[in-house]
Motif scaffolding. Structure first.
Motif, PDB file in Angstrom:
ATOM      1  N   UNK A 169       1.488  -1.013  -0.013  1.00 45.27           N
ATOM      2  CA  UNK A 169      -0.078   0.101   0.130  1.00 45.27           C
ATOM      3  C   UNK A 169       0.633   1.212  -0.039  1.00 45.27           C
ATOM      4  N   UNK A 170       0.400   2.324  -0.074  1.00 41.71           N
ATOM      5  CA  UNK A 170       1.397   3.411  -0.385  1.00 41.71           C
ATOM      6  C   UNK A 170       0.196   4.845  -0.201  1.00 41.71           C
ATOM      7  N   UNK A 171       0.588   5.852  -0.163  1.00 40.53           N
ATOM      8  CA  UNK A 171      -0.641   6.775   0.488  1.00 40.53           C
ATOM      9  C   UNK A 171      -1.056   7.472  -1.063  1.00 40.53           C
ATOM     10  N   UNK A 172      -2.426   7.761  -1.126  1.00 39.46           N
ATOM     11  CA  UNK A 172      -3.220   8.633  -2.530  1.00 39.46           C
ATOM     12  C   UNK A 172      -1.869   9.771  -2.633  1.00 39.46           C
ATOM     13  N   UNK A 173      -1.796  10.912  -1.936  1.00 40.50           N
ATOM     14  CA  UNK A 173      -1.214  11.721  -2.006  1.00 40.50           C
ATOM     15  C   UNK A 173       0.230  11.296  -2.998  1.00 40.50           C
TER      16      UNK A 173
END
Length: 219
Positions: A57-61
């Protein structure tokens, strides 16, 4: 990735084990403006339909999240034991005429990422925490976020799976160096870098002492 037959993994399990022990990878995605990289933790799924897959997972930003969501070609790079191999460790037979080098183990996982829904993303986060907290004293649990703690965070997270359509592994552990030089490096590393020393031992265990470069290897 450039490699040589001598640097092949001993087994597929060794490749999977490196990923599982390392967890953290450099993730490179090709986008319209070039290459973009992030550094992310992964959970390996060895037996997914169609082959192994990596979940993260990663930040949508993070701008890379748009490339991940669009399924652009991506590589996850896992680095195992590695270190400088000094020629000062080699025996003089009669001179130390082998150059120093760097030994290392790496796995490259290539694929096109697939976005996870919120339920699968939450399950992945729980699994990742369980994996990384396992065995800790007074370990932390996801429920400690409190009521609504996960729900507040989910809109800001993009979960994804990376089916590994191609995996490349390189275990450069002195297999192409003179055996007595490699054995001397193994001994020198055993005290301060046992992980690298152990990996070099495994990858050179089947080699036999022989005459190399006109010099008889010591027993």
């Amino acid at each position: 990735m450039y490699t040589k037959p001598e640097y092949a993994p001993l087994s597929q399990d060794e490749v999977f084990s490196l990923i599982e022990k390392t967890v953290f990878a450099t993730v490179v995605t090709h986008g319209p403006d070039g290459l973009v990289a992030s550094h992310l933790p992964f959970v390996l799924k060895r037996q997914e339909s169609g082959g192994p897959a990596l979940v993260s997972h990663l930040a949508r930003a993070n701008p890379q999240s748009a490339l991940i969501a669009a399924g652009h070609d991506t590589i996850a790079i896992f680095q195992g034991p590695h270190g400088y191999i000094s020629s000062s460790w080699y025996p003089a037979q009669p001179v130390r005429d082998s150059a120093p080098t760097w030994n290392f183990a790496v796995v490259h996982c290539h694929g096109k990422p697939k976005v996870l829904d919120d339920h699968a993303t939450a399950r992945h986060l729980l699994e990742l925490v369980e994996l990384l907290e396992d065995g800790r004293d007074d370990r932390w649990r996801m429920r400690e976020l409190g009521p609504g703690g996960m729900e507040r965070r989910m809109p800001h997270i993009l979960g994804f799976s990376l089916p590994a359509s191609r995996m490349e592994a390189k275990f450069k552990m002195g297999q192409d160096e003179r055996l007595y030089d490699t054995n001397a490096a193994i001994a020198a590393l055993s005290g301060n870098d046992p992980a690298l020393s152990d990996a070099m031992t495994r990858h050179n265990s089947s080699r036999q002492p022989q005459a190399e470069s006109g010099v008889i290897a010591p027993e």
